[in-house]
Design a protein around this motif. Structure first.
Motif, PDB file in Angstrom:
ATOM      1  N   LEU A  93       0.749  -1.689  -0.030  1.00 36.14           N
ATOM      2  CA  LEU A  93      -0.087   0.299   0.109  1.00 36.14           C
ATOM      3  C   LEU A  93       1.128   1.241  -0.027  1.00 36.14           C
ATOM      4  CD1 LEU A  93      -2.822   1.438   0.190  1.00 36.14           C
ATOM      5  CD2 LEU A  93      -2.545   1.064   2.672  1.00 36.14           C
ATOM      6  N   GLN A  94       1.716   1.048   0.759  1.00 37.28           N
ATOM      7  CA  GLN A  94       3.059   2.512   0.296  1.00 37.28           C
ATOM      8  C   GLN A  94       3.533   2.415  -0.311  1.00 37.28           C
ATOM      9  OE1 GLN A  94       3.038   4.558   3.104  1.00 37.28           O
ATOM     10  NE2 GLN A  94       4.212   5.619   1.823  1.00 37.28           N
ATOM     11  N   GLU A  95       3.648   2.053  -1.196  1.00 38.66           N
ATOM     12  CA  GLU A  95       4.385   1.537  -2.572  1.00 38.66           C
ATOM     13  C   GLU A  95       3.514   2.036  -3.652  1.00 38.66           C
ATOM     14  OE1 GLU A  95       5.932  -2.271  -3.424  1.00 38.66           O
ATOM     15  OE2 GLU A  95       7.106  -1.918  -2.150  1.00 38.66           O
ATOM     16  N   VAL A  96       2.314   1.532  -3.836  1.00 41.34           N
ATOM     17  CA  VAL A  96       1.584   2.716  -4.384  1.00 41.34           C
ATOM     18  C   VAL A  96       0.743   4.213  -4.199  1.00 41.34           C
ATOM     19  CG1 VAL A  96      -1.198   2.283  -5.089  1.00 41.34           C
ATOM     20  CG2 VAL A  96       0.227   0.314  -4.635  1.00 41.34           C
ATOM     21  N   LYS A  97       0.780   4.067  -2.895  1.00 42.06           N
ATOM     22  CA  LYS A  97       0.506   5.137  -2.764  1.00 42.06           C
ATOM     23  C   LYS A  97       1.368   6.182  -2.788  1.00 42.06           C
ATOM     24  CE  LYS A  97      -1.708   5.085   1.631  1.00 42.06           C
ATOM     25  NZ  LYS A  97      -1.850   5.123   3.577  1.00 42.06           N
ATOM     26  N   SER A  98       3.042   5.889  -2.740  1.00 39.67           N
ATOM     27  CA  SER A  98       4.362   6.543  -2.784  1.00 39.67           C
ATOM     28  C   SER A  98       3.750   6.882  -4.802  1.00 39.67           C
ATOM     29  CB  SER A  98       5.809   6.316  -2.756  1.00 39.67           C
ATOM     30  OG  SER A  98       6.558   6.434  -3.454  1.00 39.67           O
ATOM     31  N   ALA A  99       4.042   5.670  -6.063  1.00 40.10           N
ATOM     32  CA  ALA A  99       3.832   6.431  -6.866  1.00 40.10           C
ATOM     33  C   ALA A  99       2.394   7.798  -7.044  1.00 40.10           C
ATOM     34  CB  ALA A  99       3.270   4.754  -7.379  1.00 40.10           C
ATOM     35  N   LEU A 100       1.469   7.198  -5.987  1.00 40.15           N
ATOM     36  CA  LEU A 100       0.186   8.078  -6.305  1.00 40.15           C
ATOM     37  C   LEU A 100       0.759   9.577  -6.367  1.00 40.15           C
ATOM     38  CD1 LEU A 100      -2.670   6.186  -5.397  1.00 40.15           C
ATOM     39  CD2 LEU A 100      -2.413   6.412  -7.478  1.00 40.15           C
ATOM     40  N   TYR A 101       1.612  10.184  -4.949  1.00 36.73           N
ATOM     41  CA  TYR A 101       2.209  10.758  -5.303  1.00 36.73           C
ATOM     42  C   TYR A 101       3.369  11.680  -5.981  1.00 36.73           C
ATOM     43  CZ  TYR A 101       4.175  14.520  -1.944  1.00 36.73           C
ATOM     44  OH  TYR A 101       4.915  15.856  -0.944  1.00 36.73           O
ATOM     45  N   ASP A 102       3.729  10.998  -7.021  1.00 35.36           N
ATOM     46  CA  ASP A 102       4.667  11.135  -7.563  1.00 35.36           C
ATOM     47  C   ASP A 102       4.099  11.322  -9.334  1.00 35.36           C
ATOM     48  OD1 ASP A 102       6.996  10.698  -5.917  1.00 35.36           O
ATOM     49  OD2 ASP A 102       8.045   8.750  -6.428  1.00 35.36           O
ATOM     50  N   ARG A 103       2.586  10.943  -9.294  1.00 31.48           N
ATOM     51  CA  ARG A 103       1.518  11.728 -10.404  1.00 31.48           C
ATOM     52  C   ARG A 103       2.752  10.341 -11.037  1.00 31.48           C
ATOM     53  NH1 ARG A 103      -1.588  14.478  -9.681  1.00 31.48           N
ATOM     54  NH2 ARG A 103      -2.764  14.945 -11.900  1.00 31.48           N
ATOM     55  N   ASP A 104       2.513   9.092 -10.246  1.00 33.74           N
ATOM     56  CA  ASP A 104       3.485   8.310 -11.469  1.00 33.74           C
ATOM     57  C   ASP A 104       2.541   7.078 -11.711  1.00 33.74           C
ATOM     58  OD1 ASP A 104       4.597   5.939 -12.638  1.00 33.74           O
ATOM     59  OD2 ASP A 104       6.851   6.297 -11.876  1.00 33.74           O
ATOM     60  N   PHE A 105       1.665   6.992 -12.297  1.00 26.72           N
ATOM     61  CA  PHE A 105       0.256   6.392 -12.855  1.00 26.72           C
ATOM     62  C   PHE A 105       1.020   4.876 -13.386  1.00 26.72           C
ATOM     63  CE2 PHE A 105      -1.934  10.435 -12.875  1.00 26.72           C
ATOM     64  CZ  PHE A 105      -2.190  10.619 -11.442  1.00 26.72           C
ATOM     65  N   GLY A 106       1.731   4.633 -14.410  1.00 24.98           N
ATOM     66  CA  GLY A 106       2.124   3.533 -14.581  1.00 24.98           C
ATOM     67  C   GLY A 106       2.167   2.863 -13.633  1.00 24.98           C
ATOM     68  N   ARG A 107       3.057   3.655 -12.787  1.00 28.32           N
ATOM     69  CA  ARG A 107       3.908   2.821 -11.607  1.00 28.32           C
ATOM     70  C   ARG A 107       2.770   2.378 -10.421  1.00 28.32           C
ATOM     71  NH1 ARG A 107       6.867   4.634  -6.985  1.00 28.32           N
ATOM     72  NH2 ARG A 107       7.202   6.343  -8.245  1.00 28.32           N
ATOM     73  N   ALA A 108       1.760   2.982 -10.285  1.00 31.87           N
ATOM     74  CA  ALA A 108       0.871   2.613 -10.018  1.00 31.87           C
ATOM     75  C   ALA A 108       0.041   1.863 -10.292  1.00 31.87           C
ATOM     76  CB  ALA A 108      -0.173   4.340  -9.200  1.00 31.87           C
ATOM     77  N   PHE A 109      -0.650   1.951 -11.416  1.00 33.95           N
ATOM     78  CA  PHE A 109      -1.385   1.000 -11.575  1.00 33.95           C
ATOM     79  C   PHE A 109      -0.739  -0.286 -12.889  1.00 33.95           C
ATOM     80  CE2 PHE A 109      -3.449   4.682 -11.542  1.00 33.95           C
ATOM     81  CZ  PHE A 109      -4.411   4.514  -9.941  1.00 33.95           C
ATOM     82  N   GLY A 110       0.768  -0.336 -12.480  1.00 31.44           N
ATOM     83  CA  GLY A 110       1.460  -1.184 -14.038  1.00 31.44           C
ATOM     84  C   GLY A 110       1.126  -2.906 -13.184  1.00 31.44           C
ATOM     85  N   ARG A 111       0.677  -2.877 -11.905  1.00 33.56           N
ATOM     86  CA  ARG A 111       1.565  -4.828 -11.750  1.00 33.56           C
ATOM     87  C   ARG A 111      -0.344  -4.989 -11.160  1.00 33.56           C
ATOM     88  NH1 ARG A 111       6.160  -4.063  -7.617  1.00 33.56           N
ATOM     89  NH2 ARG A 111       5.422  -6.083  -6.914  1.00 33.56           N
ATOM     90  N   GLU A 112       0.255  -6.084 -11.693  1.00 34.86           N
ATOM     91  CA  GLU A 112      -1.727  -6.886 -10.492  1.00 34.86           C
ATOM     92  C   GLU A 112      -1.256  -6.823  -8.731  1.00 34.86           C
ATOM     93  OE1 GLU A 112      -3.159 -10.577 -12.340  1.00 34.86           O
ATOM     94  OE2 GLU A 112      -2.388 -10.042 -14.107  1.00 34.86           O
ATOM     95  N   GLU A 113      -0.614  -6.900  -8.484  1.00 36.54           N
ATOM     96  CA  GLU A 113      -0.565  -6.658  -7.337  1.00 36.54           C
ATOM     97  C   GLU A 113      -1.124  -5.230  -6.512  1.00 36.54           C
ATOM     98  OE1 GLU A 113       2.569  -7.968  -3.283  1.00 36.54           O
ATOM     99  OE2 GLU A 113       3.754  -7.517  -5.357  1.00 36.54           O
ATOM    100  N   TYR A 114      -0.480  -4.811  -6.800  1.00 35.59           N
ATOM    101  CA  TYR A 114      -0.627  -3.166  -6.763  1.00 35.59           C
ATOM    102  C   TYR A 114      -2.071  -2.432  -7.156  1.00 35.59           C
ATOM    103  CZ  TYR A 114       4.438  -1.577  -6.396  1.00 35.59           C
ATOM    104  OH  TYR A 114       5.792  -1.562  -5.861  1.00 35.59           O
ATOM    105  N   LEU A 115      -2.610  -3.282  -8.671  1.00 38.05           N
ATOM    106  CA  LEU A 115      -3.975  -3.830  -8.531  1.00 38.05           C
ATOM    107  C   LEU A 115      -4.971  -4.035  -7.419  1.00 38.05           C
ATOM    108  CD1 LEU A 115      -4.393  -3.456 -12.785  1.00 38.05           C
ATOM    109  CD2 LEU A 115      -4.400  -1.308 -10.718  1.00 38.05           C
ATOM    110  N   GLU A 116      -4.608  -5.150  -7.013  1.00 32.22           N
ATOM    111  CA  GLU A 116      -5.973  -5.103  -5.983  1.00 32.22           C
ATOM    112  C   GLU A 116      -5.535  -4.786  -4.650  1.00 32.22           C
ATOM    113  OE1 GLU A 116      -5.930  -9.286  -5.708  1.00 32.22           O
ATOM    114  OE2 GLU A 116      -5.647 -11.022  -7.350  1.00 32.22           O
TER     115      GLU A 116
END
Length: 342
Positions: free
Chosen positions: A61-84
């Motif tokens: 969750l923290q990794e996803v939050k970090s990607a969203l904060y950086d507006r790096d949507f490709g990283r935030a939504f690029g892995r199934e684990e992150y999406l779940e």
């Protein structure tokens, strides 16, 4: 082609309210509405129980939050684990807010639901509402199912299109939508009798397409849209397109969509309010423009024959969760802007 009538409608009364960041008093929900919200949360809990109970949930969750904060949507939504993890954490509130938004637009949506053509459904007066969710995933699917659950005689056909690998998460949620949520074993007989799946058999059809929205060809877009009026949604997606894909490509896509969408269709845009939705234009000294201004500027300048009529808009809407909702992790209320076109 899209509708030919140029925008002339006035904004709804709600749009005249001053946008504010001050959270309003919690509204009083009916017992039925609160129970409906709890059922949707139960569906998310069932669908993503493995992610929610995982020892690594907090770290992911923290990794996803970090990607969203950086507006790096490709990283935030690029892995199934992150999406779940994203679906378990943020999609429940989004789904409830989207469902409330759809409920507020019920009159408009009823106008585009098509009558069934199969003999049995013709006799019953059944209708089908089509929805294309651009940038859509689990929140859109759950919201649409929730709307259908309070729409007797209406079935739904939703296409979810996104560049991220949402297929697995969407299928997990779909499976949970079709079964009764878990219930306390000592629940009353009445509670057990009322504990039914959110949607009935055959009431909801879904398709997920993993494609880049901005890379869709005109022919592919027409194929996906079909020939009958439908609801097209960009829910917390348009600002991502402006930010990640650029204003030029996003503007070009909106023009292509306007030319390809069947006449009478609706376009629903929901996104972060105010300064949270801005896109920069220019070189070294970039100037920021509100997403809604860029969107309106594009849609109102579409050439004759493909113009949109604005039906409703509100620059600041609060969605408040009902009291006493149960979910494994804390959920927050949310604020958004909303725009509806035809």
């Amino acid at each position: 082609a899209a509708p030919t009538k140029k925008s002339s409608a006035k904004s709804s009364a709600r749009a005249q309210e001053d946008p504010t960041t001050e959270e309003p008093t919690r509204p009083v929900l009916s017992a039925e509405a609160a129970a409906s919200q709890q059922k949707v949360l139960g569906i998310f809990q069932t669908a993503f129980d493995e992610a929610l109970s995982s020892a690594g949930f907090a770290q992911t969750l923290q990794e996803v939050k970090s990607a969203l904060y950086d507006r790096d949507f490709g990283r935030a939504f690029g892995r199934e684990e992150y999406l779940e993890v994203y679906a378990a954490r943020w999609s429940p509130t989004r789904a409830l807010a989207y469902a409330a938004a759809l409920e507020g637009l019920r009159e408009w949506l009823g106008g585009i639901a098509a009558s069934e053509t199969t003999p049995a459904r013709v006799r019953s007066g059944s209708k089908t509402l089509k929805l294309l969710a651009l940038g859509g995933g689990t929140a859109e699917l759950a919201a649409f199912a929730s709307f259908l659950s309070t729409s007797p005689g209406t079935s739904g056909d939703i296409t979810l299109l996104d560049t991220g690998p949402w297929g697995g998460a969407v299928n997990k949620l779909r499976d949970s939508l079709l079964i009764a949520p878990p219930i306390y074993k000592y629940a009353s007989a009445a509670a057990k009798a009322a504990n039914t799946p959110l949607v009935g058999p055959g009431q909801l059809q879904h398709t997920f397409l993993q494609q880049d929205i901005l890379a869709l060809s005109a022919d592919k877009l027409r194929e996906i849209l079909g020939v009958e009026p439908l609801l097209v949604t960009l829910l917390f997606t348009l600002n991502e397109l402006y930010t990640g894909g650029g204003i030029g490509k996003t503007t070009s896509f909106l023009r292509s969509l306007s030319k390809a969408v069947p006449a009478g269709s609706l376009l629903l845009v929901v996104d972060s309010p105010g300064s949270y939705s801005e896109a920069a234009v220019g070189g070294k000294e970039k100037k920021k423009y509100p997403m809604s201004w860029l969107m309106n500027h594009t849609l109102e300048e579409i050439e004759e024959g493909c113009q949109w009529e604005k039906l409703e808009e509100n620059e600041s809407v609060w969605f408040r969760l009902a009291d006493d909702l149960k979910y494994p992790i804390q959920l927050e209320n949310m604020r958004y802007q909303i725009h509806l076109y035809r």
